[in-house]
Structures are given as structure tokens and as C-alpha cells.
Scaffold this motif. Structure first.
Motif, PDB file in Angstrom:
ATOM      1  N   THR A 124       0.807  -1.203   0.092  1.00 53.28           N
ATOM      2  CA  THR A 124      -0.072  -0.071   0.145  1.00 53.28           C
ATOM      3  C   THR A 124       0.676   1.276  -0.046  1.00 53.28           C
ATOM      4  O   THR A 124       1.634   1.373   0.790  1.00 53.28           O
ATOM      5  N   VAL A 125       0.423   2.228  -0.962  1.00 52.05           N
ATOM      6  CA  VAL A 125       1.193   3.404  -0.925  1.00 52.05           C
ATOM      7  C   VAL A 125       0.230   4.616  -0.330  1.00 52.05           C
ATOM      8  O   VAL A 125      -1.121   4.680  -0.783  1.00 52.05           O
ATOM      9  N   LYS A 126       0.687   5.167   0.806  1.00 56.23           N
ATOM     10  CA  LYS A 126      -0.350   6.180   1.489  1.00 56.23           C
ATOM     11  C   LYS A 126       0.175   7.694   0.854  1.00 56.23           C
ATOM     12  O   LYS A 126       1.230   7.884   0.963  1.00 56.23           O
ATOM     13  N   THR A 136      -7.193   2.510  -8.224  1.00 53.16           N
ATOM     14  CA  THR A 136      -6.455   2.812  -6.949  1.00 53.16           C
ATOM     15  C   THR A 136      -5.461   1.962  -6.990  1.00 53.16           C
ATOM     16  O   THR A 136      -4.620   1.805  -5.801  1.00 53.16           O
ATOM     17  N   THR A 137      -5.133   1.240  -8.070  1.00 48.34           N
ATOM     18  CA  THR A 137      -3.854   0.410  -7.911  1.00 48.34           C
ATOM     19  C   THR A 137      -2.890   0.771  -8.936  1.00 48.34           C
ATOM     20  O   THR A 137      -3.313   1.226 -10.092  1.00 48.34           O
ATOM     21  N   VAL A 138      -1.747   1.394  -8.686  1.00 49.05           N
ATOM     22  CA  VAL A 138      -0.678   1.859  -9.628  1.00 49.05           C
ATOM     23  C   VAL A 138       0.528   0.938  -9.257  1.00 49.05           C
ATOM     24  O   VAL A 138       0.973   0.796  -8.274  1.00 49.05           O
ATOM     25  N   ALA A 139       1.281   0.559 -10.562  1.00 51.61           N
ATOM     26  CA  ALA A 139       2.489  -0.286 -10.353  1.00 51.61           C
ATOM     27  C   ALA A 139       2.298  -1.389  -9.373  1.00 51.61           C
ATOM     28  O   ALA A 139       3.213  -1.749  -8.491  1.00 51.61           O
ATOM     29  N   GLY A 140       1.108  -1.978  -9.178  1.00 55.63           N
ATOM     30  CA  GLY A 140       0.910  -3.312  -8.533  1.00 55.63           C
ATOM     31  C   GLY A 140       0.771  -2.914  -7.166  1.00 55.63           C
ATOM     32  O   GLY A 140       0.669  -3.737  -6.178  1.00 55.63           O
ATOM     33  N   LYS A 141       0.530  -1.790  -6.659  1.00 54.96           N
ATOM     34  CA  LYS A 141       0.244  -1.209  -5.390  1.00 54.96           C
ATOM     35  C   LYS A 141      -0.914  -0.428  -5.201  1.00 54.96           C
ATOM     36  O   LYS A 141      -1.572   0.216  -5.928  1.00 54.96           O
ATOM     37  N   LYS A 142      -1.719  -0.484  -4.056  1.00 56.68           N
ATOM     38  CA  LYS A 142      -2.948  -0.023  -3.646  1.00 56.68           C
ATOM     39  C   LYS A 142      -2.377   1.427  -3.207  1.00 56.68           C
ATOM     40  O   LYS A 142      -1.639   1.503  -2.391  1.00 56.68           O
ATOM     41  N   ASP A 147      -4.191  17.482 -11.124  1.00 58.34           N
ATOM     42  CA  ASP A 147      -3.063  17.038 -11.962  1.00 58.34           C
ATOM     43  C   ASP A 147      -1.819  16.668 -10.742  1.00 58.34           C
ATOM     44  O   ASP A 147      -0.889  15.936 -11.085  1.00 58.34           O
ATOM     45  N   GLY A 148      -2.029  17.011  -9.495  1.00 63.44           N
ATOM     46  CA  GLY A 148      -0.805  16.523  -8.397  1.00 63.44           C
ATOM     47  C   GLY A 148      -1.114  14.894  -8.409  1.00 63.44           C
ATOM     48  O   GLY A 148      -0.222  14.257  -8.204  1.00 63.44           O
ATOM     49  N   MET A 149      -2.483  14.525  -8.136  1.00 64.69           N
ATOM     50  CA  MET A 149      -2.858  13.030  -8.248  1.00 64.69           C
ATOM     51  C   MET A 149      -2.066  12.335  -9.564  1.00 64.69           C
ATOM     52  O   MET A 149      -1.128  11.496  -9.725  1.00 64.69           O
ATOM     53  N   HIS A 150      -2.241  13.021 -10.744  1.00 60.61           N
ATOM     54  CA  HIS A 150      -1.746  12.466 -12.094  1.00 60.61           C
ATOM     55  C   HIS A 150       0.061  12.396 -11.894  1.00 60.61           C
ATOM     56  O   HIS A 150       0.492  11.275 -12.125  1.00 60.61           O
ATOM     57  N   LEU A 151       0.520  13.397 -11.169  1.00 59.63           N
ATOM     58  CA  LEU A 151       1.903  13.372 -11.025  1.00 59.63           C
ATOM     59  C   LEU A 151       2.424  12.047 -10.067  1.00 59.63           C
ATOM     60  O   LEU A 151       3.468  11.501 -10.347  1.00 59.63           O
ATOM     61  N   ILE A 152       1.780  12.012  -8.912  1.00 58.08           N
ATOM     62  CA  ILE A 152       2.013  11.063  -8.143  1.00 58.08           C
ATOM     63  C   ILE A 152       1.980   9.605  -8.904  1.00 58.08           C
ATOM     64  O   ILE A 152       2.701   8.627  -8.761  1.00 58.08           O
ATOM     65  N   TYR A 153       0.870   9.322  -9.412  1.00 56.23           N
ATOM     66  CA  TYR A 153       0.511   8.075 -10.240  1.00 56.23           C
ATOM     67  C   TYR A 153       1.723   7.882 -11.333  1.00 56.23           C
ATOM     68  O   TYR A 153       2.009   6.602 -11.302  1.00 56.23           O
TER      69      TYR A 153
END
Ligand code: DHB
Length: 369
Positions: free
Chosen positions: A6-8, A39-45, A288-294
Motif C-alpha cells: 500500500t502506498v499512502k 486505486t492500483t498503480v504499479a501493483g500497489k494500492k 494534476d497532483g494525483m496524475h504526477l503521483i501516479y
């Protein structure tokens, strides 16, 4: 999912108090981003933990510390006002955790920590094009009126320096307190100054009160033009400000009326998910901040190593609802188009209608260094 899967993200926003509209807009945008992208990115929640700092910087700092120590967040994000973003910077540095600034606009924030990356804007980005427009359109004498803290001081200085450099005259620089401002005394001074235009910055959420007092004092009929950063003609409040706003020229990074397929899809999905609420520039900073994180997590294959995430974010470019944007690899600040807009009625509602584009604007304060 196990803890390591999980990535918080610690999302700190003003959900109550004077800046609550910023919190509401960004929270809604973050939720929309996850609804549309999963809510899953690069195999992480990816889990977002939302905290309300009531826009009090000491509270922001305490919450950031708790999110690092107790929740082990991989990102700190949000920050409705400059003092909250600045209060968090030493914590980001010490913990080596990226601080994604989605709302605050004072130029110096990105210099407060090598872990700060900004997806919002700087005030100079809007104020300099506004000064250039004023000079080109026959405005010779201006009074400025700003909120008396970081972004207001940046707006005042960058507008005034540019306007004077191009031959304009600044009659007076007026300021109002950031908290619970009373505009009456300064509006009287502005009226007495007999300027061609009044240039205004107030933070998102304060524009409607400013306009109310501007009209109560009869300044809309004084012959003095109102010009502003787009924080004043905020999409969150603009339609409620009344027809007095029709024709007001302002400069900013985002309009809900921006004419692109990406924006039309964004506005329609945002309104649908939020009872018709119109997204403003704060919502876009959050999205856009979420896009940057993902996208950073995709590049690191899910690694939450702070240094690796920073490297992944530097230079990233994509199409936002506001238009094309990128993260300046040197300053970690946002590079974006600035649009000069005129408030107009479109289908019975007031909008900022873009009529001129200044492409790929870097923060002018840092560019001058
Ligand atoms: C800031 C806050 C705002 O609401 C805004 O519109 C611009 C700047 C800030 O505190 O940096």
C-alpha cells in the motif's frame, strides 16, 4: 493488502474555515482522479488519508509529522495556503518524502525544500501577463490591492515591477489582512486615487466578498476598470457574483470554459460527481497532483524512495484540463500556459472566456534570478 503493498498519500487540506472551498474542490478532484484511474498503480494500492488543517499552519505541521511517523505516508500533498506549505517543507526534507503543493502560489515555496513539487501556479505567472495586457490596452495609472501575505506580496511586486518597466505608473500599493478582510477603507483610498484601473489579488474564496464591497462603494460605476488575477474571478464563486463582473479582464492558468476535449470531459465528470459544482483552478491543481503521483509511481515501478520519486517527477509533461503543463526539472515548479480572459455570459452563466494565450510560462520570479 499488506503494508508494503500500500502506498499512502497524506492529503492535508483546509476542509473547514475561511479556505474551505479550496479543500472541498481539491478533495473532490482527488476522488474523481481515483474514480477514473483506479486505486492500483504499479501493483500497489494507493490510499489517500485526508486531514483537515483548518488552514492553520501549526496544525498543518503537526498533521504532516503524524502522517509521516504514524501512517508512514509516501507523499504529503494538498496545502491550501502558502503558510501551510512552508510549515511542512522542513518535515518533507527531513523525512525525504515528496511534498506535492496543489494549491499554494508563493514563488519561494519550491525553494523551501528539495522535496517540494508544485502543480498549482505562482502569482507572478498571472500578474506579469496582466500588467502587459494593461500597458497594451491604454491603462496608464494603477492602484494595486492584495491580501497581505506571501501570494499577495508576490502579485503586487510582479505586477508593479512589470507595469512600471513598460512605462506605467503605480499610484499606490494597498493591502488588506488575509484573515477576515474589510475592504471598505482601502476601497475608499482606491476611489480617491482616480486610477485608470484597480489590480486585485485575493485568495480563492474571498473574491465574492471583495466584489460585494466594490459594488456597495459604487466603484463599479466610477470609471476605474477592475483587473485581477483569476483568483478573484474564481470559477467556484464567479457565477454568484452577478452581472457587475461581465467584462472584467483577468489572467490565470485555468478556466472551466477552457476549450479542449480533456477539459470538457473533466468538467462534465466533476460536475456529475459533485452535484453540479463547477471545478475551479484548485480542483485542477489537485487532479494534476494525483496524475504526477501516479505517473511517478509507474516510473519507479512502485518504489516509494523519495529521491527516486523526485527524479521521476522532474521534467514530467502532460496535458492537463488547463492545457499542456510540465514540471521544470531545475526548479520543480510548474510550467504552464497563462490565459488572458474576459468574464462573459455563456448559456446564462458567468465564465472566464480565454482570448489570449501566453504559452509555457515559467515562474517569472525564479526565471529572473
Ligand atoms: C494562495 C491561496 C489561494 O487561495 C490562492 O488563490 C492563491 C494563493 C496561497 O496561499 O498561496
Amino acid at each position: 493488502a499488506a503494508a508494503q503493498d500500500t502506498v499512502k498519500i497524506g492529503l492535508i487540506l483546509p476542509m473547514t474555515g475561511q479556505q474551505a472551498s479550496t479543500g472541498k474542490q481539491i478533495d473532490a478532484a482527488v476522488k474523481l482522479y481515483q474514480a477514473l484511474n483506479g486505486t492500483t498503480v504499479a501493483g500497489k494500492k494507493v490510499e489517500v488519508i485526508l486531514k483537515d488543517d483548518t488552514s492553520v499552519p501549526d496544525v498543518t505541521k503537526r498533521l504532516a509529522q503524524e502522517l509521516i511517523v504514524n501512517d508512514k505516508v509516501a507523499f504529503l500533498a494538498g496545502f491550501g495556503i502558502t503558510p501551510s506549505a512552508l510549515a511542512t517543507a522542513p518535515i518533507a526534507t527531513q523525512a525525504k518524502v515528496p511534498e506535492i503543493v496543489m494549491a499554494a502560489g508563493t514563488s519561494s515555496i519550491t525553494e523551501a525544500s528539495p522535496y517540494v513539487v508544485r502543480t498549482s501556479f505562482t502569482l507572478a505567472q498571472s500578474a506579469v501577463p496582466m500588467a502587459d495586457w494593461a500597458v497594451k490596452n491604454g491603462i496608464k495609472k494603477v492602484v494595486t490591492l492584495v491580501s497581505d501575505y506571501g501570494p499577495g506580496i508576490d502579485a503586487e511586486k510582479s505586477f508593479s515591477d512589470e507595469f512600471k518597466a513598460k512605462g506605467g505608473t503605480i499610484i499606490e500599493n494597498l493591502r488588506v489582512p488575509m484573515r477576515s478582510p474589510d475592504f471598505s477603507p482601502v476601497l475608499q483610498k482606491a476611489a480617491d486615487a482616480k486610477a485608470d484601473a484597480l489590480f486585485v489579488f485575493v485568495p480563492s474564496g474571498a473574491g465574492a466578498q471583495f466584489v460585494k464591497q466594490f459594488v456597495e462603494r459604487g466603484l463599479d460605476k466610477s470609471g476605474m476598470k477592475l483587473i485581477a488575477t483569476g483568483d478573484v474571478t474564481d470559477d467556484d464563486q464567479l457565477n454568484g457574483m452577478g452581472d457587475v463582473m461581465v467584462g472584467v479582464i483577468n489572467a490565470h492558468n485555468y478556466s472551466a470554459a477552457h476549450d479542449s476535449a480533456v477539459n470538457k470531459a473533466f468538467v462534465s465528470a466533476f460536475r456529475k460527481a459533485n452535484g453540479g459544482l463547477r471545478p475551479n483552478f484548485m480542483a485542477v491543481g489537485g487532479y494534476d497532483g494525483m496524475h504526477l503521483i501516479y505517473e511517478a509511481l509507474k516510473k519507479t515501478n512502485g518504489s516509494t524512495d523519495g529521491a527516486k520519486l523526485l527524479e521521476a517527477m522532474k521534467g514530467m509533461a502532460w496535458e492537463s484540463p488547463r492545457g499542456p503543463i510540465s514540471i521544470d526539472p531545475e526548479t520543480r515548479d510548474i510550467v504552464q500556459n497563462i490565459y488572458v480572459r474576459k468574464v462573459q455570459k455563456v448559456d446564462g452563466e458567468l465564465y472566464n472566456v480565454e482570448f489570449e494565450t501566453i504559452p509555457n510560462v515559467k515562474d517569472p520570479v525564479k526565471a529572473a534570478k
